[in-house]
Design an enzyme around this catalytic site. Structure first.
Site, PDB file in Angstrom:
ATOM      1  N   ASN A  42      46.806  37.303  43.550  1.00 25.28           N
ATOM      2  CA  ASN A  42      48.115  36.715  43.263  1.00 25.28           C
ATOM      3  C   ASN A  42      48.325  36.605  41.755  1.00 25.28           C
ATOM      4  OD1 ASN A  42      46.065  34.739  43.479  1.00 25.28           O
ATOM      5  ND2 ASN A  42      47.488  33.119  44.020  1.00 25.28           N
ATOM      6  N   GLU A  44      50.957  34.765  39.226  1.00 25.54           N
ATOM      7  CA  GLU A  44      52.043  33.788  39.152  1.00 25.54           C
ATOM      8  C   GLU A  44      52.873  33.967  37.881  1.00 25.54           C
ATOM      9  OE1 GLU A  44      50.147  29.982  39.886  1.00 25.54           O
ATOM     10  OE2 GLU A  44      49.942  30.495  42.024  1.00 25.54           O
ATOM     11  N   CYS A  53      52.343  37.705  45.604  1.00 26.51           N
ATOM     12  CA  CYS A  53      51.153  37.364  46.387  1.00 26.51           C
ATOM     13  C   CYS A  53      50.109  38.476  46.295  1.00 26.51           C
ATOM     14  CB  CYS A  53      51.525  37.162  47.849  1.00 26.51           C
ATOM     15  SG  CYS A  53      52.537  35.737  48.188  1.00 26.51           S
ATOM     16  N   GLU A  55      48.480  40.033  48.670  1.00 25.59           N
ATOM     17  CA  GLU A  55      48.608  41.146  49.608  1.00 25.59           C
ATOM     18  C   GLU A  55      49.735  42.089  49.223  1.00 25.59           C
ATOM     19  OE1 GLU A  55      48.803  37.913  50.075  1.00 25.59           O
ATOM     20  OE2 GLU A  55      49.846  37.361  51.920  1.00 25.59           O
ATOM     21  N   CYS A  87      52.399  35.091  53.785  1.00 32.21           N
ATOM     22  CA  CYS A  87      53.700  34.405  53.785  1.00 32.21           C
ATOM     23  C   CYS A  87      54.754  35.317  54.435  1.00 32.21           C
ATOM     24  CB  CYS A  87      54.115  34.034  52.358  1.00 32.21           C
ATOM     25  SG  CYS A  87      54.760  35.418  51.392  1.00 32.21           S
ATOM     26  N   CYS A  90      55.657  38.571  52.596  1.00 33.36           N
ATOM     27  CA  CYS A  90      54.600  39.592  52.687  1.00 33.36           C
ATOM     28  C   CYS A  90      54.582  40.233  54.073  1.00 33.36           C
ATOM     29  CB  CYS A  90      53.241  38.980  52.350  1.00 33.36           C
ATOM     30  SG  CYS A  90      53.037  38.622  50.596  1.00 33.36           S
TER      31      CYS A  90
HETATM   32  N1  THU Z   1      49.670  33.323  48.041  1.00 33.69           N
HETATM   33  C1  THU Z   1      49.198  34.596  48.225  1.00 33.69           C
HETATM   34  O1  THU Z   1      48.835  35.281  47.270  1.00 33.69           O
HETATM   35  N2  THU Z   1      49.112  35.060  49.496  1.00 33.69           N
HETATM   36  C2  THU Z   1      49.394  34.337  50.612  1.00 33.69           C
HETATM   37  O2  THU Z   1      49.292  34.845  51.706  1.00 33.69           O
HETATM   38  C3  THU Z   1      49.826  32.941  50.481  1.00 33.69           C
HETATM   39  C4  THU Z   1      50.160  32.495  49.112  1.00 33.69           C
HETATM   40  C5  THU Z   1      49.698  32.790  46.672  1.00 33.69           C
HETATM   41  C6  THU Z   1      51.053  32.670  46.038  1.00 33.69           C
HETATM   42  C7  THU Z   1      50.799  31.598  44.993  1.00 33.69           C
HETATM   43  O3  THU Z   1      50.265  32.207  43.833  1.00 33.69           O
HETATM   44  C8  THU Z   1      49.715  30.726  45.612  1.00 33.69           C
HETATM   45  O4  THU Z   1      49.140  31.495  46.645  1.00 33.69           O
HETATM   46  C9  THU Z   1      50.215  29.423  46.163  1.00 33.69           C
HETATM   47  O5  THU Z   1      51.287  29.608  47.018  1.00 33.69           O
END
Ligand code: THU
Length: 131
Positions: A42, A44, A53, A55, A87, A90
């Site tokens: 991930n 940000e 994210c 994935e 999420c 995704c």
């Molecule tokens: N996140 C992911 O990378 N994948 C997921 O399936 C759930 C959420 C990340 C996004 C953000 O950087 C952090 O987790 C908190 O939401």
């Protein structure tokens, strides 16, 4: 590539997570039919909604390298006590390229649960729905 090997790759990707806001690292590893594995973490952003994210990072890496079909399995590894399921955004993006994907959701202690993407996104909207 076994499920455990794919999970290991997803866990290893957590070290690259850019997470100054959530402090929640997620790693992903996507297995292509030809045996290639695309990984992601991930990433940000100060404009929180621009975060990508793990994935989706892995998927976009694959597509941008010419791998657009034949995906079989995706491992997603979080550090929390709960399984790290993808999420909604995704799920939708994965459905475009891999409606028959198997998803392995990994939690902090390494345990995982699995589900078909079709069960995670029932009646999903894909390319075929455009007629
Ligand atoms: N996140 C992911 O990378 N994948 C997921 O399936 C759930 C959420 C990340 C996004 C953000 O950087 C952090 O987790 C908190 O939401």
């Amino acid at each position: 590539m076994t499920d455990q090997e794919l999970i290991q790759k997803a866990v290893e990707m957590q070290k690259f997570s850019y997470i100054p806001y959530s402090h929640f690292p997620v790693g992903a590893a996507l297995l292509c039919g030809d045996g290639r594995v695309f990984t992601g973490c991930n990433v940000e952003n100060a404009a929180y909604g621009s975060t990508i994210c793990a994935e989706r990072t892995a998927l976009v890496k694959a597509v941008s390298e010419g791998c657009t079909s034949g995906f079989t399995t995706l491992a997603i590894a979080g550090k929390g006590p709960d399984y790290c399921w993808p999420c909604g955004a995704c799920r939708q993006m994965l459905y475009e390229f891999a409606p028959d994907l198997l998803v392995l959701a990994v939690r902090g202690d390494g345990q995982f649960a699995q589900a078909a993407l079709r069960d995670l996104l029932p009646h999903g909207f894909g390319p075929d729905n455009l007629g």
